[in-house]
Every structure is written in C-alpha cells, then in structure tokens.
Design a protein around this motif. Structure first.
Motif, PDB file in Angstrom:
ATOM      1  N   CYS A  32     -37.246 -44.217  -7.908  1.00 51.24           N
ATOM      2  CA  CYS A  32     -37.434 -44.567  -9.317  1.00 51.24           C
ATOM      3  C   CYS A  32     -36.098 -44.434 -10.053  1.00 51.24           C
ATOM      4  O   CYS A  32     -35.317 -43.517  -9.804  1.00 51.24           O
ATOM      5  N   CYS A  39     -37.295 -41.352 -13.036  1.00 44.90           N
ATOM      6  CA  CYS A  39     -37.845 -39.985 -12.896  1.00 44.90           C
ATOM      7  C   CYS A  39     -37.466 -39.415 -11.518  1.00 44.90           C
ATOM      8  O   CYS A  39     -36.853 -40.106 -10.706  1.00 44.90           O
ATOM      9  N   CYS A  81     -42.313 -47.831 -11.443  1.00 44.05           N
ATOM     10  CA  CYS A  81     -42.922 -46.538 -11.107  1.00 44.05           C
ATOM     11  C   CYS A  81     -44.071 -46.284 -12.083  1.00 44.05           C
ATOM     12  O   CYS A  81     -44.131 -46.888 -13.158  1.00 44.05           O
ATOM     13  N   CYS A 117     -44.261 -43.998 -13.939  1.00 39.30           N
ATOM     14  CA  CYS A 117     -43.674 -43.505 -15.209  1.00 39.30           C
ATOM     15  C   CYS A 117     -43.201 -44.672 -16.071  1.00 39.30           C
ATOM     16  O   CYS A 117     -42.758 -44.489 -17.190  1.00 39.30           O
TER      17      CYS A 117
HETATM   18 ZN    ZN Z   1     -40.662 -42.839 -12.234  1.00 44.33          ZN
END
Ligand code: ZN
Ligand code: BV8
Length: 247
Positions: free
Chosen positions: A124, A127, A146, A148
C-alpha cells in the motif's frame, strides 16, 4: 595470477552482487544498455514516488509489462551457477541482487537479498499493511486500492527511497562477520553498471573488510576501478567457469 577462477577454498566466504546484466540472457532488458528500460521512460516518471504520484497508471503499466516479461523468462546458466555455489558453500555464501525479476529464486537461490524489492510483491502507498504476493498485471482504470483507500504500488525501492534496513543489515552483517573471521573473503559483482547507490558502494565496503574483489561484466562498469580483478564477458559464458561450476 588466478587460473581464471575465483579463489574459493574450504573456508572462503563469498558475497555476490548481481544487476540487470545477469538476466539479460534470459531476455530481460537491462536499464542502461542500448534499448534499455529507461529509454522509453525518464527514470523520474517510472521509478520514483513523484512519478507514481503524478501518473500512477503509467507507472503501473511499466511494472505490469515487466511482470509479464519476467513471468515469460527462464533463469539462465548464470543464475543456476550461483544457486549451485550456494549449495556448495552454505552459510559462507550470500547473494544480494538489485534485480526485481525473481529469477534467482526460481533458479534455486535461497540465501538471497533483494535490495530493490520485488516485481512479485505489491504494497500500500498509504498505510503500513505488509507487502503481499501479487502476480496480477494492474493497468487501470481503475487502479487497485487498499482498504484504507490509498493506491497500491509495486513493492519496489524507487529512486530517492531508502532501502529496507533488514536487507542492508544482513549484507553488512555478512561482510562484518567475514572481515572478522580471518577466513578468505571474496566479493563478486555480476552484470551491473555500478551506477546506483548504495548497491554500487558494496565493493568499497567489502574491500574495507578485506575482500578480494571481482567484477564480471559485459562492458566496463562505472565503478570498475574499485575492483581488484575485472573479467569482461557475458554472465552465461563466463560465470560457471569463473565459479568452477561447469554446466
Ligand atoms: Zn492501505
Ligand atoms: C537512496 C527500481 C537515500 C526497481 C532501482 C540525486 C537525487 C536523488 C537520489 C540520488 C541522487 N544521486 C544519487 C542518488 C542516490 C540514487 C542513485 O544512486 N542514483 C544514481 C542514478 C546516481 N539512489 C537511490 O535513490 C537509492 N536510495 O539512495 O536513498 C536517498 C534518499 C533521498 C535522496 C538521496 C538519497 C535507491 C536506489 C534504487 C533505485 N531503484 N530500480 C526496478 O524498477 O528495477 S535502480 C535500477 O538500477 C534497478 O534496480 C537496477 O538493478 C539498478 C542498477 O542497474 P544495473 O542492475 O546495474 O543495470 P544496468 O542496465 O545499469 O547495467 C547492466 C550491466 O550489465 C551493464 O553494465 C552491462 O554491460 C552488463 N551486461 C549486459 N548484458 C550482460 C551484462 N553483463 C554480463 N552478461 C551479460 N549478458
């Protein structure tokens, strides 16, 4: 004068550094040779965080194309010769590669450090989620993200990015142990132009730890002057003989 072979005895420790040139005879393009990878794209565009931020689709198309090429390539006799030397030397051997194509592992190398990451992993960009194995060929739109929300990226060390301390530590430890052991220590670089740091500086570090340093390369490399011995030739033709592993 050596018999044209690396001086590898019962107690010799060997650190090998490889670059794109060792995979050239598997059909994979090198970076700076004629028609090299960078020709089609300025480095900043395809191998830097800035380039990825500016045009992630271009960067993913570059790396997906290289994943395809690497999947279609086979390890060659030079990759296999290094795997055979590892078999013979065990923990007196370590292979550090700048290559991300995965061919050393496919040839059987296990005592292997991929200092610039791997085409075969994705991580990612936003993150700390661990990198994961990935053999897909993202090109977008849409590009993979991702959970996130951040874009996924190849798990590769780009220009201006730090190398993973775990990889640099294992190489430093191997050199320090070799230097302190009183055993003979040989450093061999194969198929690299010696352009990119910190990898191009390993020969100097190895000399500091008392290594006898060798370079096998098709053309004279940038940092050729740092080596005690240089052998001009192709990895497939010269490496098995240099290592005393014929066939
Ligand atoms: Zn991520
Ligand atoms: C870092 C990604 C700290 C994976 C790669 C100014 C601004 C910013 C940074 C720098 C700067 N000046 C210096 C730097 C540091 C920079 C650097 O060294 N730049 C160089 C160009 C001057 N290094 C970094 O940024 C590194 N990180 O230093 O962090 C930092 C942080 C911020 C600012 C400053 C410093 C990160 C370096 C990693 C970059 N990622 N690739 C990928 O896409 O593959 S590097 C890229 O080049 C590849 O990984 C490749 O492996 C590597 C080296 O190239 P080679 O493998 O040597 O390939 P090349 O084509 O050059 O040569 C092949 C050779 O094989 C030839 O000599 C040929 O003769 C030979 N050959 C061909 N066929 C054969 C053969 N030999 C034998 N047999 C054959 N058949």
């Amino acid at each position: 004068m050596s018999d044209g072979r690396l001086p590898i005895g019962e107690r010799t420790r060997v650190l090998v550094l490889t670059g794109a040139g060792i995979s050239a005879e598997s059909g994979l393009a090198t970076f700076r040779g004629a028609g090299g990878l960078w020709d089609g794209h300025p480095v900043e565009q395809v191998a830097s965080p800035v380039g990825f931020a500016e045009d992630p689709e271009l960067v993913w198309s570059f790396y997906s194309a290289r994943r395809r090429d690497a999947a279609a390539a086979e390890p060659n006799a030079a990759h296999r010769a290094l795997a055979a030397l590892e078999e013979r030397l065990g923990d007196r051997f370590l292979l550090a590669t700048q290559n991300v194509d995965g061919l050393h592992a496919r040839a059987g190398s296990r005592r292997l450090v991929e200092v610039h990451g791997s085409l075969w992993r994705t991580r990612c960009s936003g993150c700390m989620r661990p990198a994961f194995a990935d053999a897909t060929y993202p090109v977008g739109p849409p590009l993979p993200r991702c959970a996130c929300g951040a874009l996924l990226r190849p798990d590769i060390v780009w220009f201006g990015e730090l190398l993973d301390p775990a990889t640099t530590r294992s190489i430093d430890r191997f050199m320090r142990d070799a230097g302190g052991s009183g055993d003979p220590f040989v450093f061999l670089a194969v198929g690299t132009s010696g352009n990119v740091y910190p990898a191009a500086g390993y020969v100097t570090a190895a000399r500091f730890f008392g290594a006898d340093t060798w370079l096998l390369n098709l053309d004279p490399a940038e940092n050729a002057g740092a080596f005690d011995h240089t052998v001009e030739g192709s990895a497939v033709q010269s490496l098995p003989r240099l290592l005393g592993i014929d066939g």
